[in-house]
Scaffold this active site. Structure first.
Site, mmCIF file in Angstrom:
data_model
loop_
_atom_site.group_PDB
_atom_site.id
_atom_site.type_symbol
_atom_site.label_atom_id
_atom_site.label_comp_id
_atom_site.label_asym_id
_atom_site.label_seq_id
_atom_site.Cartn_x
_atom_site.Cartn_y
_atom_site.Cartn_z
ATOM 1 N N ASN A 131 0.844 -1.210 0.000
ATOM 2 C CA ASN A 131 0.000 0.000 0.000
ATOM 3 C C ASN A 131 0.874 1.253 0.000
ATOM 4 O O ASN A 131 2.100 1.161 -0.033
ATOM 5 C CB ASN A 131 -0.946 -0.026 1.205
ATOM 6 C CG ASN A 131 -0.168 -0.123 2.496
ATOM 7 O OD1 ASN A 131 0.620 0.743 2.828
ATOM 8 N ND2 ASN A 131 -0.374 -1.219 3.240
ATOM 9 N N ASP A 153 -4.638 -6.004 4.965
ATOM 10 C CA ASP A 153 -5.798 -6.714 5.521
ATOM 11 C C ASP A 153 -5.936 -8.092 4.906
ATOM 12 O O ASP A 153 -6.519 -8.993 5.502
ATOM 13 C CB ASP A 153 -7.073 -5.900 5.263
ATOM 14 C CG ASP A 153 -7.051 -4.608 6.051
ATOM 15 O OD1 ASP A 153 -6.555 -4.630 7.192
ATOM 16 O OD2 ASP A 153 -7.500 -3.576 5.514
ATOM 17 N N LYS A 203 7.772 -17.848 -10.621
ATOM 18 C CA LYS A 203 7.172 -16.613 -11.145
ATOM 19 C C LYS A 203 5.945 -16.973 -11.993
ATOM 20 O O LYS A 203 6.033 -17.851 -12.869
ATOM 21 C CB LYS A 203 8.214 -15.889 -11.998
ATOM 22 C CG LYS A 203 7.745 -14.566 -12.517
ATOM 23 C CD LYS A 203 8.813 -13.900 -13.356
ATOM 24 C CE LYS A 203 8.221 -12.694 -14.053
ATOM 25 N NZ LYS A 203 9.081 -12.200 -15.110
ATOM 26 N N ASP A 257 -5.413 -9.446 12.943
ATOM 27 C CA ASP A 257 -5.328 -8.056 13.388
ATOM 28 C C ASP A 257 -4.366 -7.942 14.579
ATOM 29 O O ASP A 257 -4.584 -8.533 15.633
ATOM 30 C CB ASP A 257 -6.719 -7.546 13.774
ATOM 31 C CG ASP A 257 -6.722 -6.031 13.857
ATOM 32 O OD1 ASP A 257 -7.146 -5.389 12.892
ATOM 33 O OD2 ASP A 257 -6.243 -5.496 14.884
ATOM 34 N N PHE A 272 -4.325 3.511 14.837
ATOM 35 C CA PHE A 272 -4.556 4.542 13.829
ATOM 36 C C PHE A 272 -5.681 4.064 12.926
ATOM 37 O O PHE A 272 -5.888 2.864 12.771
ATOM 38 C CB PHE A 272 -3.286 4.766 12.989
ATOM 39 C CG PHE A 272 -2.399 5.838 13.555
ATOM 40 C CD1 PHE A 272 -1.738 5.638 14.753
ATOM 41 C CD2 PHE A 272 -2.227 7.041 12.888
ATOM 42 C CE1 PHE A 272 -0.923 6.623 15.287
ATOM 43 C CE2 PHE A 272 -1.418 8.037 13.401
ATOM 44 C CZ PHE A 272 -0.759 7.837 14.602
ATOM 45 N N LYS A 329 -13.677 1.253 15.756
ATOM 46 C CA LYS A 329 -12.385 0.545 15.904
ATOM 47 C C LYS A 329 -11.897 0.620 17.342
ATOM 48 O O LYS A 329 -11.344 -0.347 17.866
ATOM 49 C CB LYS A 329 -11.339 1.141 14.970
ATOM 50 C CG LYS A 329 -11.463 0.553 13.591
ATOM 51 C CD LYS A 329 -10.541 1.137 12.591
ATOM 52 C CE LYS A 329 -11.133 0.853 11.224
ATOM 53 N NZ LYS A 329 -10.483 1.516 10.149
ATOM 54 N N LYS A 331 -11.691 -3.079 18.684
ATOM 55 C CA LYS A 331 -10.358 -3.651 18.860
ATOM 56 C C LYS A 331 -9.903 -3.570 20.320
ATOM 57 O O LYS A 331 -8.804 -4.022 20.648
ATOM 58 C CB LYS A 331 -9.345 -2.932 17.960
ATOM 59 C CG LYS A 331 -9.650 -3.066 16.459
ATOM 60 C CD LYS A 331 -8.497 -2.580 15.594
ATOM 61 C CE LYS A 331 -8.909 -2.536 14.130
ATOM 62 N NZ LYS A 331 -7.799 -2.847 13.222
HETATM 63 O O1 C5P Z 1 -9.069 -2.012 10.786
HETATM 64 P P1 C5P Z 1 -8.102 -1.053 10.187
HETATM 65 O O2 C5P Z 1 -7.029 -1.746 9.362
HETATM 66 O O3 C5P Z 1 -8.699 0.095 9.469
HETATM 67 O O4 C5P Z 1 -7.374 -0.397 11.448
HETATM 68 C C1 C5P Z 1 -6.200 0.332 11.361
HETATM 69 C C2 C5P Z 1 -5.391 0.102 12.598
HETATM 70 O O5 C5P Z 1 -5.291 -1.301 12.836
HETATM 71 C C3 C5P Z 1 -3.948 0.594 12.482
HETATM 72 O O6 C5P Z 1 -3.514 1.037 13.744
HETATM 73 C C4 C5P Z 1 -3.203 -0.663 12.034
HETATM 74 O O7 C5P Z 1 -1.835 -0.624 12.433
HETATM 75 C C5 C5P Z 1 -3.968 -1.746 12.758
HETATM 76 N N1 C5P Z 1 -3.987 -3.048 12.089
HETATM 77 C C6 C5P Z 1 -3.401 -4.124 12.721
HETATM 78 N N2 C5P Z 1 -3.405 -5.359 12.135
HETATM 79 C C7 C5P Z 1 -3.985 -5.547 10.937
HETATM 80 C C8 C5P Z 1 -4.629 -4.467 10.279
HETATM 81 C C9 C5P Z 1 -4.607 -3.227 10.884
HETATM 82 O O8 C5P Z 1 -2.880 -3.944 13.814
HETATM 83 N N3 C5P Z 1 -3.955 -6.760 10.396
#
Ligand code: C5P
Length: 402
Positions: free
Chosen positions: A210, A279, A289, A306, A323, A337, A341
């Site tokens: 990204n 994600d 390849k 996550d 974030f 969130k 979370k």
């Molecule tokens: O759910 P979302 O990806 O939008 O949330 C963003 C936050 O979650 C950020 O702080 C990012 O570092 C964290 N994150 C994480 N593990 C993931 C995806 C996102 O800790 N697999």
């Protein structure tokens, strides 16, 4: 009154041409009200006579490890215990290497080895010596151990060349030392920061990633260090130099970041998840390849785990800050969130616009915690990081005082 007043400064002078500047430095420290004792290496005595430092500091100068003379018989252990702070200025490449190795063949090395107080180092050397990988490696290692490097500055050098390697001017060193005696809001705290993007391999040559540049996370790590914290930075692949004082763990994929962060989290007081973790990741990584035989290619993706949720559910969880990068409904998604979370705080920013967000120098944040919100208007990522670290430390203290 200067913050250096009544502070006991042990000034270590090593053998570089900038040793003469250490005389002016001693004078400025005395004028600021500090009590100064000077330790000189043998090589330093070839540049400046010990008597100069004795006259300027008003104290005998310490030269030998095995000195039995009455006045300077303060041994290396007593000298190390006497000091509030040790400043090595100038610090030669040779002395930095010795400090890294823990050598104690001269009094100054022995004092540093026995010291339990902060050590500041003002490097001074030829620009090629400074940029040599050996010196750079020594500097990074010293910084990672908590030794603060002051400079070097860029400019003309005694050898006639120009570049990084000049010792900072005495006034700049005094200013940096004054700052050191201000207790930062995170003094004594440990902070874990994750930063940058992750890379999810598709085959041996391709990956999904990204637009994260890592700038916000690196600025957070630096702001936490400046506030007095010991920082570990878990970083995805970025094109940035990490703060010298941070302990850096480099990772590539979301799975590697998960393992590193979750493994380190309970050893830290605060976890700040700024990383833009993928994600989804390819369900399988092709061993060879992938060739362009098909008109359309389908890659099956599976969800990554996550990291924030995992950290926030640990039994001894650190104060956890997330974030949220959103293109719309910023506040409601961020609140979701925070609760979903199990976070202590969340900092949300709008992305996909001309200003702020991914891969830019500026950002604006909407910060939310249980019982409060704050808007941090558009500013440089460095400024935003300083403000956010202050908010985090206020909330961290509030949580730990209840
Ligand atoms: O759910 P979302 O990806 O939008 O949330 C963003 C936050 O979650 C950020 O702080 C990012 O570092 C964290 N994150 C994480 N593990 C993931 C995806 C996102 O800790 N697999």
């Amino acid at each position: 009154m200067s913050r250096l007043a009544e502070k006991r400064i042990l000034l270590g002078v090593t053998g570089g041409i900038a040793a003469y500047k250490a005389c002016g430095l001693t004078r400025q420290l005395i004028q600021a009200g500090a009590c100064v004792r000077v330790v000189m290496t043998r090589a330093a005595q070839s540049f400046v006579a010990p008597l100069s430092f004795q006259a300027l500091s008003g104290n005998p100068v310490h030269l030998d490890l095995l000195d039995t003379a009455e006045e300077s018989a303060m041994g290396h252990i007593r000298l190390a215990r006497w000091a509030d702070l040790i400043l090595i200025a100038p610090a030669t490449a040779d002395f930095m290497a010795k400090l890294r190795a823990g050598l104690a063949d001269e009094l100054l090395g022995a004092v540093c080895l026995a010291a339990e107080v902060p050590i500041l180092v003002a490097p001074s050397m030829n620009r090629a010596m400074w940029s040599n990988p050996a010196t750079q490696d020594n500097a990074s290692c010293l910084a990672a151990r908590g030794i603060r490097l002051l400079g070097p500055a860029e400019g003309g050098q005694a050898c006639g060349e120009s570049g990084y390697g000049r010792m900072l001017e005495p006034a700049e060193i005094c200013r940096a030392m004054e700052k050191f005696f201000v207790q930062g809001s995170l003094a004594g705290r440990t902070v874990l920061v994750s930063a940058g993007p992750t890379r999810e391999a598709i085959d041996p040559v391709r990956y999904l990633t990204n637009r994260s540049s890592g700038k916000m996370g690196y600025a957070m790590a630096q702001a936490a260090i400046d506030a007095g914290a010991k920082v570990t930075l878990v970083s995805g692949p970025v094109a940035l130099d990490p703060p010298m004082e941070a302990q850096v763990v480099r990772v590539e994929s979301a799975a590697e970041m998960f393992k590193a962060v979750v493994g380190l989290a309970t050893r830290h007081d605060i976890y700040i998840g700024t990383a833009a973790v993928a994600d989804y990741t390819p369900a399988t990584v092709a061993e060879e390849k992938i060739k362009k035989h098909e008109a359309a290619l389908v890659i099956r993706l599976t969800r990554t785990r996550d990291i924030l949720t995992a950290v926030a559910s640990l039994p001894n969880k650190p104060f956890t800050v997330g974030f949220a990068a959103e293109t719309g409904n910023l506040e409601s998604y961020a609140r979701e969130k925070l609760e979903g979370k199990g976070l202590d705080m969340i900092a949300a920013n709008r992305v996909g616009q001309a200003q702020g967000g991914f891969d830019t120098h500026e950002n604006a944040l909407w910060v939310c915690w249980n019982g409060g919100v704050k808007n941090l208007p558009m500013a440089s990522k460095q400024d935003i990081a300083i403000q956010l670290i202050e908010l985090i430390s206020e909330n961290y203290r509030a949580k730990n005082s209840t």
